[in-house]
Scaffold this active site. Structure first.
Site, PDB file in Angstrom:
ATOM      1  N   TYR A   1      13.172  -3.615  -5.233  1.00  0.00           N
ATOM      2  CA  TYR A   1      12.257  -3.137  -4.180  1.00  0.00           C
ATOM      3  C   TYR A   1      13.021  -2.283  -3.159  1.00  0.00           C
ATOM      4  CZ  TYR A   1       9.476  -3.235   0.113  1.00  0.00           C
ATOM      5  OH  TYR A   1       8.821  -2.874   1.254  1.00  0.00           O
TER       6      TYR A   1
HETATM    7  N1  LIG Z   1       4.219  -5.526   5.543  1.00  0.00           N
HETATM    8  C1  LIG Z   1       5.531  -5.473   5.797  1.00  0.00           C
HETATM    9  O1  LIG Z   1       6.124  -6.378   6.424  1.00  0.00           O
HETATM   10  C2  LIG Z   1       6.344  -4.285   5.359  1.00  0.00           C
HETATM   11  C3  LIG Z   1       7.693  -4.231   5.731  1.00  0.00           C
HETATM   12  C4  LIG Z   1       8.453  -3.136   5.332  1.00  0.00           C
HETATM   13  C5  LIG Z   1       7.861  -2.126   4.594  1.00  0.00           C
HETATM   14  N2  LIG Z   1       6.564  -2.208   4.223  1.00  0.00           N
HETATM   15  C6  LIG Z   1       5.999  -1.097   3.447  1.00  0.00           C
HETATM   16  O2  LIG Z   1       4.810  -0.666   4.054  1.00  0.00           O
HETATM   17  C7  LIG Z   1       3.896  -0.197   3.079  1.00  0.00           C
HETATM   18  C8  LIG Z   1       2.557  -0.835   3.263  1.00  0.00           C
HETATM   19  O3  LIG Z   1       2.711  -2.226   3.133  1.00  0.00           O
HETATM   20  P1  LIG Z   1       1.537  -3.246   3.447  1.00  0.00           P
HETATM   21  O4  LIG Z   1       2.151  -4.412   4.105  1.00  0.00           O
HETATM   22  O5  LIG Z   1       0.397  -2.548   4.080  1.00  0.00           O
HETATM   23  O6  LIG Z   1       1.165  -3.707   1.969  1.00  0.00           O
HETATM   24  P2  LIG Z   1      -0.213  -3.638   1.211  1.00  0.00           P
HETATM   25  O7  LIG Z   1       0.028  -4.209  -0.145  1.00  0.00           O
HETATM   26  O8  LIG Z   1      -1.303  -4.217   2.026  1.00  0.00           O
HETATM   27  O9  LIG Z   1      -0.455  -2.067   1.090  1.00  0.00           O
HETATM   28  C9  LIG Z   1       0.024  -1.291   0.032  1.00  0.00           C
HETATM   29  C10 LIG Z   1      -1.190  -0.638  -0.603  1.00  0.00           C
HETATM   30  O10 LIG Z   1      -0.751   0.171  -1.688  1.00  0.00           O
HETATM   31  C11 LIG Z   1      -1.702   0.027  -2.720  1.00  0.00           C
HETATM   32  N3  LIG Z   1      -1.060   0.331  -3.991  1.00  0.00           N
HETATM   33  C12 LIG Z   1      -0.134  -0.411  -4.648  1.00  0.00           C
HETATM   34  N4  LIG Z   1       0.186   0.194  -5.797  1.00  0.00           N
HETATM   35  C13 LIG Z   1      -0.557   1.329  -5.866  1.00  0.00           C
HETATM   36  C14 LIG Z   1      -0.680   2.367  -6.817  1.00  0.00           C
HETATM   37  N5  LIG Z   1       0.023   2.359  -7.961  1.00  0.00           N
HETATM   38  N6  LIG Z   1      -1.537   3.378  -6.569  1.00  0.00           N
HETATM   39  C15 LIG Z   1      -2.259   3.404  -5.433  1.00  0.00           C
HETATM   40  N7  LIG Z   1      -2.196   2.443  -4.496  1.00  0.00           N
HETATM   41  C16 LIG Z   1      -1.348   1.424  -4.728  1.00  0.00           C
HETATM   42  C17 LIG Z   1      -2.163  -1.403  -2.652  1.00  0.00           C
HETATM   43  O11 LIG Z   1      -3.432  -1.594  -3.261  1.00  0.00           O
HETATM   44  C18 LIG Z   1      -2.183  -1.657  -1.158  1.00  0.00           C
HETATM   45  O12 LIG Z   1      -3.444  -1.421  -0.594  1.00  0.00           O
HETATM   46  C19 LIG Z   1       4.545  -0.474   1.729  1.00  0.00           C
HETATM   47  O13 LIG Z   1       5.135   0.728   1.280  1.00  0.00           O
HETATM   48  C20 LIG Z   1       5.610  -1.498   2.036  1.00  0.00           C
HETATM   49  O14 LIG Z   1       6.697  -1.388   1.150  1.00  0.00           O
HETATM   50  C21 LIG Z   1       5.790  -3.256   4.589  1.00  0.00           C
END
Ligand SMILES: NC(=O)c1ccc[n+]([C@@H]2O[C@H](COP(=O)([O-])OP(=O)(O)OC[C@H]3O[C@@H](n4cnc5c(N)ncnc54)[C@H](O)[C@@H]3O)[C@@H](O)[C@H]2O)c1
Length: 322
Positions: free
Chosen positions: A152
């Site tokens: 990741y």
């Molecule tokens: N939540 C956290 O603490 C955190 C921390 C660091 C980084 N991030 C990053 O922030 C971003 C958003 O995270 P989040 O917490 O909102 O997670 P989340 O899973 O709610 O959002 C990610 C979205 O991407 C969509 N997705 C996944 N694979 C896909 C694909 N192949 N095609 C189209 N859509 C797809 C999912 O359906 C989801 O709605 C991510 O890139 C994650 O790596 C999150």
């Protein structure tokens, strides 16, 4: 001024919908793209009602490059907020190829399409996981050591470098934001539905009547449990808006955190207090491999170069969940 239109990938996700909410409130149009693998259409329906607007949602896999191209060619976009990703650290060890496809390759293809269709601004969701497991209690600086310990983190770090190439092209701008642990919600309809972060994990346990678990109580921290930087999702959205409206170039890589650490025990106690279950038993288990004692953001670059500092306290973030 003409209305800006932003494409938000992962636009039905936890962070994506919070960004959409704030961008719309700021007068921008948004178009959402999400496979609904983890995203929820109900969040989008909530935003449509709240803002009384028809917010387009394309249910598309980011790896379907023809479908993504069709969206980019159908209208002019001011910028892209790219949050779509797979984000389960443990799962990434089991499925490294899929994580590479979604988090890295699809980002590269999206950047190519952005370039092809003249999209100038790109804001990428990166992560503190690029820092890996640092053996220090100093806050992580953007230019400090990078050593992801999971596919990741590696896929995000690889994607960052492609985003930086895009941003450095003449006329382009944007940033890769390294989010730390994101918590809170602007409303009940937009809650985090994943179980990757401590707060949803603890809440999930309590809802099932199970005891929350602390992995490791012998770390070199004040109470012996791991310390992390918990940043409110509303602050994450605000950082995106600040960047979207920036009138000068911002650094290609920026930490988005609070600069304050909270321990696992503190978080569990805050959650237990919030649900009036402070007498609940908490299980103390051995350390898990790869968990650093301390992982917090140095937030001075965001403050200096973007005028951005987080606003929400941890207590406010936890309270926002109920
Ligand atoms: N939540 C956290 O603490 C955190 C921390 C660091 C980084 N991030 C990053 O922030 C971003 C958003 O995270 P989040 O917490 O909102 O997670 P989340 O899973 O709610 O959002 C990610 C979205 O991407 C969509 N997705 C996944 N694979 C896909 C694909 N192949 N095609 C189209 N859509 C797809 C999912 O359906 C989801 O709605 C991510 O890139 C994650 O790596 C999150």
């Amino acid at each position: 001024m003409a209305t800006e239109t932003w494409l938000i990938t992962g636009g039905a996700g936890y962070i994506g919908t919070h960004v959409a909410d704030l961008f719309i409130a700021d007068g921008k149009d948004v178009v959402l793209l999400d496979s609904l693998y983890q995203g929820l259409e109900s969040r989008v329906i909530y935003l449509r009602k709240k803002h009384n607007e028809e917010i387009p949602l394309h249910v598309v896999d980011i790896r379907d490059y023809t479908a993504v191209e069709n969206i980019l060619k159908s209208q002019t976009f001011t910028g892209i907020v790219h949050t779509a990703a797979l984000k389960a650290v443990g799962e990434s060890v089991e499925k490294p190829d899929e994580y590479k496809e979604v988090n890295f390759t699809a980002t590269v293809e999206l950047l190519k399409l952005a370039q092809k269709y003249g999209v100038k601004k790109f804001l990428f969701s990166s992560t503190a996981a690029v820092y890996g497991s640092p053996d220090t209690t100093e806050p992580c600086k953007e230019n400090g050591p990078l050593s992801p310990i999971s596919p990741y983190g590696s896929t995000k770090l690889d994607a960052e470098s492609k985003v930086t190439e895009f941003i450095n092209a003449p006329g382009n701008s944007g940033s890769s934001f390294r989010f730390f642990n994101v918590v809170g919600a602007a409303s009940q309809e937009l809650l985090d539905n994943s179980v990757e972060n401590l707060v949803p994990i603890v809440l999930g346990k309590l809802n099932k009547g199970d005891a929350p678990v602390i992995f490791g109580i012998d770390y070199p921290t004040a109470d012996g449990t791991c310390v992390r930087d918990y940043v409110d999702v509303r602050d994450i959205a605000a950082a995106h808006l600040t960047a979207a409206n920036a009138t000068k170039l911002i650094p290609a890589i920026i930490n988005v955190g609070t600069g304050r650490g909270a321990s696992v025990r503190e978080i569990i106690n805050l959650v237990l207090d919030a649900v009036n279950k402070s007498n609940t038993e908490v299980i103390e288990a051995p350390r898990r491999a790869g968990d650093p004692a301390f992982l917090c953001a140095d937030v001075e670059l965001a403050a200096k170069e973007m005028g951005f500092r987080s606003k929400y306290s941890l207590e406010e973030s936890i309270r926002s969940l109920f």
